[in-house]
Design a protein around this motif. Structure first.
Motif, PDB file in Angstrom:
ATOM      1  N   SER A 158       0.077   2.665  13.603  1.00 45.65           N
ATOM      2  CA  SER A 158       0.215   1.700  14.538  1.00 45.65           C
ATOM      3  C   SER A 158       0.598   2.025  15.856  1.00 45.65           C
ATOM      4  O   SER A 158       1.230   3.121  15.897  1.00 45.65           O
ATOM      5  CB  SER A 158       1.202   0.630  13.893  1.00 45.65           C
ATOM      6  N   ILE A 159       0.236   0.997  16.761  1.00 47.68           N
ATOM      7  CA  ILE A 159       0.607   1.460  18.058  1.00 47.68           C
ATOM      8  C   ILE A 159       1.262   0.041  18.872  1.00 47.68           C
ATOM      9  O   ILE A 159       0.494  -0.842  18.644  1.00 47.68           O
ATOM     10  CB  ILE A 159      -0.688   2.025  19.096  1.00 47.68           C
ATOM     11  N   GLY A 160       2.164   0.362  19.671  1.00 49.89           N
ATOM     12  CA  GLY A 160       2.682  -0.804  20.413  1.00 49.89           C
ATOM     13  C   GLY A 160       4.010  -0.792  20.456  1.00 49.89           C
ATOM     14  O   GLY A 160       4.748   0.205  20.093  1.00 49.89           O
ATOM     15  N   PRO A 161       4.592  -1.629  21.394  1.00 50.18           N
ATOM     16  CA  PRO A 161       6.062  -1.757  21.723  1.00 50.18           C
ATOM     17  C   PRO A 161       6.892  -2.337  20.547  1.00 50.18           C
ATOM     18  O   PRO A 161       6.363  -2.762  19.530  1.00 50.18           O
ATOM     19  CB  PRO A 161       6.098  -2.664  22.818  1.00 50.18           C
ATOM     20  N   PHE A 162       8.299  -1.730  20.199  1.00 52.11           N
ATOM     21  CA  PHE A 162       9.186  -2.031  19.337  1.00 52.11           C
ATOM     22  C   PHE A 162       9.643  -3.499  19.876  1.00 52.11           C
ATOM     23  O   PHE A 162      10.802  -3.582  20.168  1.00 52.11           O
ATOM     24  CB  PHE A 162      10.330  -1.156  18.974  1.00 52.11           C
ATOM     25  N   LYS A 163       8.900  -4.564  19.345  1.00 57.97           N
ATOM     26  CA  LYS A 163       9.452  -5.872  19.896  1.00 57.97           C
ATOM     27  C   LYS A 163       8.970  -6.813  18.814  1.00 57.97           C
ATOM     28  O   LYS A 163       7.883  -6.425  17.900  1.00 57.97           O
ATOM     29  CB  LYS A 163       9.001  -6.294  21.085  1.00 57.97           C
ATOM     30  N   LEU A 164       9.682  -7.980  18.634  1.00 55.37           N
ATOM     31  CA  LEU A 164       9.436  -8.902  17.437  1.00 55.37           C
ATOM     32  C   LEU A 164       7.948  -9.209  17.325  1.00 55.37           C
ATOM     33  O   LEU A 164       7.690  -9.172  16.145  1.00 55.37           O
ATOM     34  CB  LEU A 164      10.200 -10.231  17.866  1.00 55.37           C
TER      35      LEU A 164
END
Length: 277
Positions: free
Chosen positions: A100-106
Motif C-alpha cells: 500500500s502507498i500513501g500518508p499515515f492519516k485517518l
C-alpha cells in the motif's frame, strides 16, 4: 467578468468528521457552488454525491480524471528490477507481497492495513506487507504492528521515489481508504497490472471491478479484506487472471495528456462563453 472553476478531488467533508464540522463544509460547498461556473470532478461518484446534497447543478459538472502518464508508469514497472528491490528490502524469495502507498492519516486508515495483515498472516505466514509513506499516525501504526506481533512481516518503508519498482514487486495492491475522490495509487497499481483489494468507497468502484481486476469490500470489513488477500495469494491462476485484467482497466481518459487536453478544451469553451455575455 471572472470565471470561477472549482476542482473536486473528493469533497472536504467525510463521514468521520464531527457533525458540526461536516455540515459546515457541506454548507460552504453549496454556497460556493452558487458562484461557480464549472465544477470539475475526478469521479462520477463525486458528481452524484454533490447533486444529491444540492451542491451545484448537473450542467455545471464536468468529469475529468486526475491524469497519470500511463505509458511511462507501465514501462517503468515492466523494466524494474524486482529481484534487486526484494534483496534490498530483505524479503525472502518465496514470500508474496501486499503493498500500500500513501500518508499515515485517518483517510488512508493505515492501522486497518496492519489489522488486515495480522488476520491474513494466520493463513499465509510467509507473506510480507509493505507500506510506503509516513505521517501523523505513524506512532499508532507502529503500536499496532507491535501489539499484533507482526513486526517481522509488516515493513514501513517511508516515502520512496521508486513506486513503479514497488508495484512490480508486489502481488496485490491494498487500499484501506475510508473515503477517496479517485485514488491515484490505485490507478497506478492497475496500470502496472496488479490486482487491487479495496474498500468500496466513493470513486474506487469506478476503477476496481469486483472479481475481475480485484475485490471490493464494505468499508471496515477487515475480515473480508483479509479473506480476499488470502484467496488471491493461494490461487496463482486467479492472481494471473486478475493481473491480466488489471493491465487492461485504465483507459485513455486517465492519461495525463488526455487530462490536459480536456482541461484546455473546457477552459476555451468557458472563456468563449464568458466573452459572449
Amino acid at each position: 467578468m471572472p470565471v470561477i472553476i472549482h476542482s473536486i478531488h473528493g469533497f472536504g467533508f467525510n463521514p468521520y468528521q464531527n457533525f458540526f464540522i461536516r455540515n459546515l463544509f457541506k454548507f460552504l460547498e453549496k454556497w460556493i457552488a452558487k458562484f461557480t461556473d464549472v465544477l470539475i470532478a475526478v469521479s462520477q461518484n463525486n458528481i452524484e454525491e454533490g447533486l444529491k446534497l444540492g451542491i451545484g447543478r448537473r450542467e455545471r459538472y464536468e468529469l475529468i480524471r486526475s491524469g497519470v502518464d500511463i505509458e511511462k508508469m507501465r514501462n517503468a514497472a515492466r523494466q524494474a528490477d524486482a529481484g534487486k528491490l526484494r534483496r534490498e528490502l530483505k524479503i525472502p524469495e518465496k514470500s508474496k507481497i501486499v503493498l500500500s502507498i500513501g500518508p499515515f492519516k485517518l483517510q488512508k486508515d493505515p492501522v486497518a492495513f496492519v489489522h488486515v495483515a495480522a488476520k491474513a498472516l494466520k493463513k499465509i505466514p510467509d507473506a510480507c506487507f509493505l507500506w510506503s509513506g509516513d505521517g501523523e499516525l505513524r506512532t499508532d501504526v507502529e503500536t499496532a504492528i507491535k501489539n499484533l506481533n507482526v513486526t517481522d512481516s509488516v515493513k514501513l518503508l517511508g516515502w520512496r521515489d521508486d513506486i513503479p519498482s514497488l508495484l512490480s514487486l508486489c502481488n496485490i495492491f491494498a487500499l484501506t481508504s475510508l473515503w477517496e475522490g479517485l485514488p491515484r495509487a490505485g490507478v497506478e497499481a492497475l496500470i502496472a497490472g496488479r490486482p487491487v483489494v479495496a474498500f468500496a468507497v466513493d470513486g474506487v468502484p469506478e476503477i476496481v471491478q469486483e472479481g475481475k481486476n480485484g475485490f471490493l469490500l464494505k468499508p471496515g470489513d477487515q475480515e473480508g479484506f483479509a479473506e480476499r488477500i488470502i484467496k488471491i495469494l493461494a490461487d496463482s491462476g486467479l492472481e494471473q487472471q486478475l493481473r491480466e485484467n488489471a493491465g487492461k482497466t485504465i483507459d485513455a481518459s486517465f492519461d495525463i495528456r488526455g487530462m490536459v487536453r480536456a482541461q484546455e478544451t473546457l477552459y476555451d469553451k468557458i472563456l468563449a462563453r464568458a466573452r459572449s455575455r
